[in-house]
Design a protein around this motif. Structure first.
Motif, PDB file in Angstrom:
ATOM      1  N   GLU A  82      32.192  43.439  41.820  1.00  0.00           N
ATOM      2  CA  GLU A  82      33.519  44.057  41.747  1.00  0.00           C
ATOM      3  C   GLU A  82      34.361  43.798  42.985  1.00  0.00           C
ATOM      4  O   GLU A  82      35.591  43.736  42.895  1.00  0.00           O
ATOM      5  N   GLY A 115      35.727  39.467  45.438  1.00  0.00           N
ATOM      6  CA  GLY A 115      37.019  38.787  45.498  1.00  0.00           C
ATOM      7  C   GLY A 115      37.867  39.190  46.691  1.00  0.00           C
ATOM      8  O   GLY A 115      38.806  38.466  47.061  1.00  0.00           O
ATOM      9  N   ARG A 116      37.560  40.322  47.296  1.00  0.00           N
ATOM     10  CA  ARG A 116      38.314  40.769  48.472  1.00  0.00           C
ATOM     11  C   ARG A 116      37.981  39.949  49.711  1.00  0.00           C
ATOM     12  O   ARG A 116      38.753  39.939  50.674  1.00  0.00           O
ATOM     13  N   ARG A 129      38.117  31.074  47.216  1.00  0.00           N
ATOM     14  CA  ARG A 129      37.619  31.397  45.860  1.00  0.00           C
ATOM     15  C   ARG A 129      36.350  30.623  45.541  1.00  0.00           C
ATOM     16  O   ARG A 129      36.077  30.266  44.392  1.00  0.00           O
ATOM     17  N   ILE A 161      30.486  38.199  38.314  1.00  0.00           N
ATOM     18  CA  ILE A 161      31.638  37.806  39.130  1.00  0.00           C
ATOM     19  C   ILE A 161      32.713  37.178  38.263  1.00  0.00           C
ATOM     20  O   ILE A 161      33.911  37.442  38.444  1.00  0.00           O
ATOM     21  N   ARG A 162      32.323  36.375  37.305  1.00  0.00           N
ATOM     22  CA  ARG A 162      33.295  35.749  36.408  1.00  0.00           C
ATOM     23  C   ARG A 162      34.048  36.802  35.601  1.00  0.00           C
ATOM     24  O   ARG A 162      35.233  36.631  35.297  1.00  0.00           O
ATOM     25  N   PHE A 209      34.995  39.728  36.593  1.00  0.00           N
ATOM     26  CA  PHE A 209      36.011  40.349  37.441  1.00  0.00           C
ATOM     27  C   PHE A 209      36.993  39.331  38.024  1.00  0.00           C
ATOM     28  O   PHE A 209      38.174  39.641  38.211  1.00  0.00           O
ATOM     29  N   TYR A 210      36.482  38.145  38.317  1.00  0.00           N
ATOM     30  CA  TYR A 210      37.310  37.129  38.976  1.00  0.00           C
ATOM     31  C   TYR A 210      37.067  35.767  38.319  1.00  0.00           C
ATOM     32  O   TYR A 210      36.273  34.964  38.811  1.00  0.00           O
ATOM     33  N   ASP A 245      38.601  33.153  38.419  1.00  0.00           N
ATOM     34  CA  ASP A 245      38.979  31.994  39.247  1.00  0.00           C
ATOM     35  C   ASP A 245      37.959  31.674  40.332  1.00  0.00           C
ATOM     36  O   ASP A 245      38.062  30.627  40.988  1.00  0.00           O
ATOM     37  N   ILE A 246      36.977  32.545  40.554  1.00  0.00           N
ATOM     38  CA  ILE A 246      35.997  32.319  41.618  1.00  0.00           C
ATOM     39  C   ILE A 246      34.875  31.409  41.123  1.00  0.00           C
ATOM     40  O   ILE A 246      34.319  31.613  40.044  1.00  0.00           O
TER      41      ILE A 246
END
Length: 274
Positions: free
Chosen positions: A105, A108-109, A114, A134-135, A137-138, A140-141
């Protein structure tokens, strides 16, 4: 009494417990290390699920309504099944939480490129749980994983202060960064690894952030209890910390004191060891 249960296959979960107790010192806690069957990292999904479920049942029998799986392998291989299959039959008031989702969660901070690296056991890496979470929530990471199968044995055997471990740390980090040179954030996806943090930093490229899970999980639990006041109100608040192990009490106390940062006194329990 309704303490919070904290579980790990061995000692690593104590790094998470230390952070949780520091953040939320008012609650009572039971910690269980299933040292007799550790490590879980190379065991099958079915075996990890069976072992973890046995320990969760033990926590419930001790009056715990909330159990934290402070173990990445158990979180990766057992948590979802326990939540979806077993908890509905045990009562809706019981909760079992893990360490993967809280880490996913917030990752990404920390990253600007990324591009994130994840260091974990073979079991955690092969599960793909971090990539998936992770995908979610983010999207693009980009997530690059590296299994570090020898790190936990070094730590469990008390050899993590020896220079010999440096060879394996350097080798595993080289393999991680060979996958992507723009990784700017590395997550320690095993609760044992904070004991190697200083050694790991020696071999990280300049400017790369190294993230441990303890503070993340502690913050997540505090937020969870704020959002579930009825659960928070049911927890006992004597500030007591009680430790249990399925193996040698003397060995547990010696190693656990190093992980927890203060003297630990433990009790032995017997589970149906397979």
């Amino acid at each position: 009494m309704c303490p919070i249960g904290i579980f790990d296959s061995g000692y690593g979960g104590l790094t998470v417990f230390r952070a949780i107790a520091g953040k939320l010192p008012q609650y009572d806690y039971l910690y269980l290390g299933d040292n007799a069957r550790a490590p879980y990292g190379n065991r099958s999904f079915e075996t990890v699920y069976e072992y973890t479920l046995e320990c969760v049942h033990w926590f419930f029998s001790q009056g715990c309504e909330l159990v934290i799986l402070a173990c990445n392998t158990a979180s990766a291989k057992a948590l979802r099944t326990i939540q979806q299959k077993d908890l509905p039959a045990l009562g809706s008031q019981k909760r079992v939480l893990g360490v993967i989702r809280p880490s996913a969660e917030v990752i990404g901070r920390f990253t600007k490129t990324r591009s994130v690296g994840v260091l974990g056991t073979k079991g955690t890496v092969s599960s793909g749980s971090y990539v998936t979470e992770i995908r979610n929530f983010y999207p693009d990471i980009r997530v690059y994983q590296q299994a570090c199968p020898l790190w936990v044995p070094f730590i469990e055997n008390g050899d993590y202060r020896n220079d010999g471990v440096d060879y394996y740390i350097q080798k595993d980090l080289e393999q991680l960064f060979a996958q992507a040179t723009d990784i700017d954030t590395v997550l320690l996806a095993c609760t044992h690894y904070p004991l190697l943090e200083d050694r790991i930093r020696k071999y990280l490229p300049a400017g790369v952030s190294l993230i441990a899970q303890g503070p993340i999980v502690a913050d997540s639990l505090a937020d969870y209890l704020r959002r579930h006041p009825e659960l928070a109100a049911s927890l006992s608040t004597g500030g007591r910390k009680t430790f249990f192990t399925t193996d040698s009490v003397a060995d547990f106390e010696e190693h656990a004191t190093q992980f927890f940062g203060e003297e630990v006194k433990a009790q032995h329990i017997h589970l149906e060891l397979k």
